[in-house]
Write a protein that holds these residues in place. Structure first.
Motif, PDB file in Angstrom:
ATOM      1  N   PRO A   5       0.834  -1.198   0.000  1.00 49.83           N
ATOM      2  CA  PRO A   5       0.000   0.000   0.000  1.00 49.83           C
ATOM      3  C   PRO A   5       0.872   1.254   0.000  1.00 49.83           C
ATOM      4  CG  PRO A   5      -0.705  -1.548   1.697  1.00 49.83           C
ATOM      5  CD  PRO A   5       0.606  -2.037   1.183  1.00 49.83           C
ATOM      6  N   TYR A   6       0.467   2.240  -0.780  1.00 48.49           N
ATOM      7  CA  TYR A   6       1.219   3.493  -0.916  1.00 48.49           C
ATOM      8  C   TYR A   6       0.462   4.598  -0.177  1.00 48.49           C
ATOM      9  CZ  TYR A   6       3.519   7.485  -3.139  1.00 48.49           C
ATOM     10  OH  TYR A   6       4.214   8.654  -3.371  1.00 48.49           O
ATOM     11  N   VAL A   7       1.133   5.236   0.779  1.00 54.95           N
ATOM     12  CA  VAL A   7       0.497   6.242   1.633  1.00 54.95           C
ATOM     13  C   VAL A   7       0.975   7.625   1.235  1.00 54.95           C
ATOM     14  CG1 VAL A   7       0.051   6.951   4.012  1.00 54.95           C
ATOM     15  CG2 VAL A   7       0.500   4.559   3.502  1.00 54.95           C
TER      16      VAL A   7
ATOM     17  N   VAL B 116      -4.320   6.098   2.202  1.00 53.71           N
ATOM     18  CA  VAL B 116      -3.779   5.134   1.249  1.00 53.71           C
ATOM     19  C   VAL B 116      -4.213   5.548  -0.152  1.00 53.71           C
ATOM     20  CG1 VAL B 116      -3.762   2.727   0.516  1.00 53.71           C
ATOM     21  CG2 VAL B 116      -3.775   3.285   2.951  1.00 53.71           C
ATOM     22  N   LYS B 117      -3.230   5.824  -0.998  1.00 52.09           N
ATOM     23  CA  LYS B 117      -3.491   6.398  -2.321  1.00 52.09           C
ATOM     24  C   LYS B 117      -3.413   5.379  -3.442  1.00 52.09           C
ATOM     25  CE  LYS B 117      -2.149  10.465  -5.044  1.00 52.09           C
ATOM     26  NZ  LYS B 117      -1.180  11.579  -5.135  1.00 52.09           N
ATOM     27  N   GLY B 118      -2.767   4.247  -3.205  1.00 51.62           N
ATOM     28  CA  GLY B 118      -2.622   3.258  -4.261  1.00 51.62           C
ATOM     29  C   GLY B 118      -1.686   2.151  -3.845  1.00 51.62           C
ATOM     30  N   TYR B 119      -1.072   1.495  -4.845  1.00 54.97           N
ATOM     31  CA  TYR B 119      -0.106   0.427  -4.609  1.00 54.97           C
ATOM     32  C   TYR B 119       1.263   0.846  -5.133  1.00 54.97           C
ATOM     33  CZ  TYR B 119      -3.812  -2.990  -3.608  1.00 54.97           C
ATOM     34  OH  TYR B 119      -4.858  -3.675  -3.047  1.00 54.97           O
ATOM     35  N   ALA B 120       2.301   0.440  -4.412  1.00 52.37           N
ATOM     36  CA  ALA B 120       3.663   0.530  -4.911  1.00 52.37           C
ATOM     37  C   ALA B 120       4.026  -0.841  -5.469  1.00 52.37           C
ATOM     38  CB  ALA B 120       4.626   0.925  -3.800  1.00 52.37           C
TER      39      ALA B 120
ATOM     40  N   SER C 120      12.021  -7.106  -9.374  1.00 49.71           N
ATOM     41  CA  SER C 120      13.446  -7.387  -9.132  1.00 49.71           C
ATOM     42  C   SER C 120      13.960  -6.623  -7.916  1.00 49.71           C
ATOM     43  CB  SER C 120      14.272  -7.050 -10.375  1.00 49.71           C
ATOM     44  OG  SER C 120      13.860  -7.812 -11.484  1.00 49.71           O
ATOM     45  N   TYR C 121      13.299  -6.785  -6.815  1.00 47.31           N
ATOM     46  CA  TYR C 121      13.666  -6.228  -5.515  1.00 47.31           C
ATOM     47  C   TYR C 121      13.364  -4.737  -5.366  1.00 47.31           C
ATOM     48  CZ  TYR C 121      16.674 -10.381  -5.668  1.00 47.31           C
ATOM     49  OH  TYR C 121      17.150 -11.648  -5.811  1.00 47.31           O
ATOM     50  N   ARG C 122      13.089  -4.026  -6.444  1.00 43.62           N
ATOM     51  CA  ARG C 122      12.976  -2.575  -6.389  1.00 43.62           C
ATOM     52  C   ARG C 122      11.559  -2.113  -6.710  1.00 43.62           C
ATOM     53  NH1 ARG C 122      17.387  -3.225  -3.755  1.00 43.62           N
ATOM     54  NH2 ARG C 122      19.290  -3.489  -4.975  1.00 43.62           N
ATOM     55  N   MET C 123      11.184  -0.977  -6.149  1.00 46.54           N
ATOM     56  CA  MET C 123       9.911  -0.368  -6.483  1.00 46.54           C
ATOM     57  C   MET C 123       9.980   0.132  -7.920  1.00 46.54           C
ATOM     58  SD  MET C 123       8.072   2.877  -4.635  1.00 46.54           S
ATOM     59  CE  MET C 123       6.994   3.952  -5.568  1.00 46.54           C
ATOM     60  N   ALA C 124       9.080  -0.381  -8.770  1.00 46.35           N
ATOM     61  CA  ALA C 124       9.111  -0.044 -10.193  1.00 46.35           C
ATOM     62  C   ALA C 124       8.186   1.104 -10.546  1.00 46.35           C
ATOM     63  CB  ALA C 124       8.738  -1.277 -11.022  1.00 46.35           C
ATOM     64  N   GLY C 125       7.186   1.383  -9.717  1.00 48.52           N
ATOM     65  CA  GLY C 125       6.259   2.458 -10.019  1.00 48.52           C
ATOM     66  C   GLY C 125       5.044   2.400  -9.122  1.00 48.52           C
ATOM     67  N   LEU C 126       4.104   3.309  -9.392  1.00 43.48           N
ATOM     68  CA  LEU C 126       2.896   3.439  -8.582  1.00 43.48           C
ATOM     69  C   LEU C 126       1.668   3.117  -9.411  1.00 43.48           C
ATOM     70  CD1 LEU C 126       3.702   6.790  -6.745  1.00 43.48           C
ATOM     71  CD2 LEU C 126       3.862   4.484  -5.803  1.00 43.48           C
TER      72      LEU C 126
END
Length: 377
Positions: free
Chosen positions: A187-189, A202-206, A210-216
């Motif tokens: 969850p993206y806050v 809570v605004k969306g999903y992160a 490959s281990y890294r946050m790719a986007g929202l």
């Protein structure tokens, strides 16, 4: 015999008194501009008869927020930062009551997996801790005052229960990070300004790849992702009809289910996604009666179109990120292990090319107390 009895009545020789502990409820991790890791802790305020304590008179390294204190320290790693923070505190940091982990956006895009290693190695940290990603830094987020609730842990825990049918935990995150056959999302806050106060939500999903946050995934895509991930809980969908002059109809979700079936017609599999929902009509701005079966069918068709369009947009967005948050690879492995073994090494290349066929079935089961719109006879 008397000596033997005395051996078993020595008490808890290694116990820690509550008054000697700094009880952590929320932890935040950030990546600073100089490359150091900043650890921020929300600690229960040690009140003693309403008097001041040593912590409540602390310097700039801490901030009081209602019933909790916010402490921060930096180091080369999360473990190093925790050691530096322990030096500042007169009490022993206790992780046993940790409920929430908040990762800053910069850390999530580069070193989240590496810093999580410190927490999961500590036997006091429970794997049912609920992780979040926040916009900006976790330190600023934890320093803001939570609305209604006394602590950030209470607020984020309540948001998690309210929004999600299935809890996203530290255990599931650790298992899925870096595993290309399973989804990894949090969850993206974010915070919004309500008057003079910053109100988090809570605004969306992160999405992770490959281990890294790719986007929202936000907005309509966030709603579409919740349908596919079976996280719809108490949501309302407002659809627009073509013919009436006031064509808006609001539908509440009673129940939903999602099934993903891979098909193997060629080299690249196709995913058939079937979403079924039972809904209630919660607002009717048209002049049609809810006893009109044709009107109800039109509403159901409009809901089908809207849910399908949102799901398709979300899938394409996740594919552009190369983040298999919907677990397509896992479904292929479950349905056809031999096929998955053959394409496993190529899945990162193949995933963005997978075609998704989304089918939606909606049934309106409840229409409310009145069959006639307000003001009509």
């Amino acid at each position: 015999m008397a000596a033997t009895v005395l051996l078993f009545s020595t008490g808890c020789w290694d116990r820690m008194e509550v008054n000697d502990l700094a009880i952590v409820t929320t932890a935040g991790l950030d990546l600073k501009n100089n490359g150091e890791i900043e650890l921020t802790l929300e600690i229960v305020h040690p009140k003693e008869g309403g008097g001041d304590t040593q912590q409540s008179k602390s310097k700039s390294s801490s901030k009081s927020s209602g019933s909790t204190l916010i402490w921060s320290a930096s180091g080369a790693t999360a473990a190093d930062a925790a050691s530096e923070l322990q030096v500042k505190l007169s009490r022993t940091v206790y992780w046993g009551q940790l409920e929430i982990l908040v990762a800053g956006e910069a850390l999530s895009r580069s070193q989240l997996r590496e810093q999580l290693d410190y927490l999961v190695r500590d036997s006091n940290v429970r794997l049912r801790v609920r992780p979040f990603v926040c916009k900006g830094t976790a330190r600023d987020f934890l320093a803001s005052d939570p609305p209604l609730e006394k602590t950030k842990a209470d607020f984020l825990g309540g948001e998690s229960k309210r929004l999600f049918r299935r809890a996203i935990t530290l255990n599931s995150l650790v298992q899925n990070l870096g595993n290309i056959s399973k989804e990894a999302f949090l969850p993206y806050v974010d915070t919004t300004q309500d008057g003079g106060e910053s109100v988090p939500y809570v605004k969306g999903y992160a999405a992770f790849s490959s281990y890294r946050m790719a986007g929202l995934i936000q907005g309509e895509s966030y709603s579409g992702a919740k349908w596919i991930l079976k996280q719809v809980k108490g949501d309302v969908e407002t659809v627009k009809l073509e013919r009436p002059s006031s064509p808006l109809i609001s539908l509440g979700v009673l129940s939903s289910s999602t099934r993903i079936d891979p098909k193997f017609a060629g080299e690249i599999p196709r995913m058939d996604i079937v979403i079924e929902a039972e809904m209630s009509l919660v607002q009717n701005t048209t002049h049609f009666k809810t006893t009109d079966s044709k009107f109800i069918r039109n509403v159901e068709e409009a809901a089908v179109d809207k849910i399908r369009n949102k799901a398709e947009i979300t899938i394409k967005q996740a594919q552009r990120m190369k983040a298999d948050i919907f677990g397509f690879g896992e479904e292929i492995e479950r349905h056809n292990p031999r096929k998955w073994k053959h394409i496993h090494d190529q899945w990162e290349r193949m995933y963005p090319l997978v075609q998704a066929n989304v089918q939606v079935k909606v049934r309106i089961r409840q229409t409310g107390m009145n069959s006639v719109p307000v003001g009509k006879s």
